[in-house]
Write a protein that holds these residues in place. Structure first.
Motif, mmCIF file in Angstrom:
data_model
loop_
_atom_site.group_PDB
_atom_site.id
_atom_site.type_symbol
_atom_site.label_atom_id
_atom_site.label_comp_id
_atom_site.label_asym_id
_atom_site.label_seq_id
_atom_site.Cartn_x
_atom_site.Cartn_y
_atom_site.Cartn_z
ATOM 1 N N ALA A 74 -6.623 -2.644 10.484
ATOM 2 C CA ALA A 74 -6.033 -1.382 10.022
ATOM 3 C C ALA A 74 -5.719 -1.431 8.539
ATOM 4 O O ALA A 74 -5.819 -0.412 7.836
ATOM 5 C CB ALA A 74 -4.768 -1.076 10.821
ATOM 6 N N ALA A 75 -5.341 -2.603 8.040
ATOM 7 C CA ALA A 75 -5.010 -2.746 6.620
ATOM 8 C C ALA A 75 -6.227 -2.534 5.727
ATOM 9 O O ALA A 75 -6.080 -2.300 4.530
ATOM 10 C CB ALA A 75 -4.403 -4.124 6.362
ATOM 11 N N HIS A 76 -7.429 -2.602 6.296
ATOM 12 C CA HIS A 76 -8.646 -2.390 5.519
ATOM 13 C C HIS A 76 -9.111 -0.939 5.524
ATOM 14 O O HIS A 76 -10.074 -0.602 4.853
ATOM 15 C CB HIS A 76 -9.784 -3.256 6.086
ATOM 16 N N ARG A 84 -16.950 -0.961 1.988
ATOM 17 C CA ARG A 84 -18.212 -1.280 2.659
ATOM 18 C C ARG A 84 -18.758 -0.074 3.419
ATOM 19 O O ARG A 84 -19.943 -0.037 3.755
ATOM 20 C CB ARG A 84 -18.015 -2.422 3.650
ATOM 21 N N LEU A 85 -17.916 0.894 3.706
ATOM 22 C CA LEU A 85 -18.318 2.097 4.437
ATOM 23 C C LEU A 85 -17.450 3.253 3.960
ATOM 24 O O LEU A 85 -16.235 3.103 3.824
ATOM 25 C CB LEU A 85 -18.138 1.895 5.949
ATOM 26 N N VAL A 88 -12.792 -0.084 4.033
ATOM 27 C CA VAL A 88 -13.570 1.105 4.387
ATOM 28 C C VAL A 88 -12.727 2.325 4.057
ATOM 29 O O VAL A 88 -11.509 2.225 3.887
ATOM 30 C CB VAL A 88 -13.970 1.113 5.879
ATOM 31 N N ALA A 89 -13.369 3.486 3.968
ATOM 32 C CA ALA A 89 -12.622 4.682 3.544
ATOM 33 C C ALA A 89 -13.058 5.912 4.321
ATOM 34 O O ALA A 89 -14.222 6.051 4.700
ATOM 35 C CB ALA A 89 -12.815 4.928 2.043
ATOM 36 N N LEU A 90 -12.103 6.791 4.517
ATOM 37 C CA LEU A 90 -12.333 8.090 5.138
ATOM 38 C C LEU A 90 -11.817 9.142 4.171
ATOM 39 O O LEU A 90 -10.632 9.138 3.808
ATOM 40 C CB LEU A 90 -11.594 8.167 6.471
ATOM 41 N N LEU A 91 -12.692 10.048 3.711
ATOM 42 C CA LEU A 91 -12.336 11.029 2.692
ATOM 43 C C LEU A 91 -11.983 12.374 3.313
ATOM 44 O O LEU A 91 -12.645 12.836 4.242
ATOM 45 C CB LEU A 91 -13.501 11.246 1.718
ATOM 46 N N PHE A 92 -10.960 13.018 2.726
ATOM 47 C CA PHE A 92 -10.571 14.378 3.093
ATOM 48 C C PHE A 92 -10.535 15.207 1.818
ATOM 49 O O PHE A 92 -9.960 14.783 0.815
ATOM 50 C CB PHE A 92 -9.191 14.400 3.757
#
Length: 254
Positions: A9-11, A81-82, A116-120
């Motif tokens: 989760a920290a990543h 990485r993603l 890793v990242a999730l963009l909004f």
């Protein structure tokens, strides 16, 4: 979540791009904290820090205090990485599309190798086409087609919940110690490759006078689907370097 899930989760970073209302930043921080997620990144927020953000955080002040503010998306995800981008379907940028559950599973798996990242995107306009092109795939929340408007913080809550479930279900990665899998390429490494690829195509006159944007969009999608690792990127860039060298040798003197 167990210790293994907490480490993964920290990543996982939730990146809010160009947020206009500070209250949405606070509500997003609250949504993340309730699901055991801690990494909040803000790209060019219009108003932050702001008292409304802290008021709407309702106890998630620590996430706001630790939030990273970045000047642009590329900087925010350079070491990732993603990268997945939340968006509506009606976009000109054709990306592989995931449901929130599929996206969360992919994030949880990739988080074992690094960030890793999730963009909004922005409340009114979402992510731009240029920002979406920096993503490996898109995420679409299947809402009521007659009323599909979803508040930014609500969208964050949906993805945060699915991510928590995916982290709980994720099995510990099993690697052959004799042949460890190379680390996936970071966003910055991929962008360096794409820049060199574009330059090489120009040098070998691949486009024949046509606009290069369409070909590069298709090539980006092709390579992003393959989940290149660091060694593969180095190999491809070595090939491009030789192509560039041969192109220079083929040029007439002067």
């Amino acid at each position: 979540m167990d210790s293994h899930a907490i480490t993964f989760a920290a990543h996982i970073r939730f990146v809010l791009v160009g947020t206009q209302h500070p209250g949405n930043i606070g509500a997003a921080a609250r949504a993340l904290k309730t699901m055991g997620l801690t990494r909040l990144v803000l790209v060019q927020p219009e108003k932050f820090p702001h008292e409304e953000a802290y008021r709407r955080a309702a106890g998630a002040d620590d996430l706001l205090a630790q939030a990273v503010v970045a000047p642009d998306v590329a900087t925010a995800v350079a070491d990732c990485r993603l990268v997945l981008g939340c968006t509506a379907r009606s976009r000109r940028v054709a990306l592989e599309e995931h449901s929130p559950r599929q996206a969360a599973a992919r994030l949880a798996q990739a988080a074992g190798a690094g960030p890793v990242a999730l963009l909004f995107g922005r409340e009114r306009t979402g992510l731009t086409n240029e920002e979406l092109q920096l993503c490996h795939a898109a995420v679409h929340i299947d809402a009521n087609p007659d009323y599909s408007s979803l508040n930014l913080a609500a969208a964050v809550q949906v993805l945060a919940y699915e991510t928590r479930l995916a982290l709980q279900d994720a099995a510990a990665p099993v690697e052959d110690p004799a042949e460890p899998r190379p680390a996936p390429a970071t966003h910055a490494q991929l962008e360096g490759f794409f820049a060199q690829l574009a330059q090489t195509l120009e040098q070998i006159d691949f486009h024949k006078g046509r606009a290069p944007e369409s070909a590069m969009r298709k090539l980006r999608r092709l390579y992003l689907r393959t989940d290149l690792d660091e060694k593969e990127v180095r190999l491809l860039r070595g090939i491009l370097a030789d192509c560039q060298r041969m192109a220079r040798l083929a040029q007439p003197e002067g």
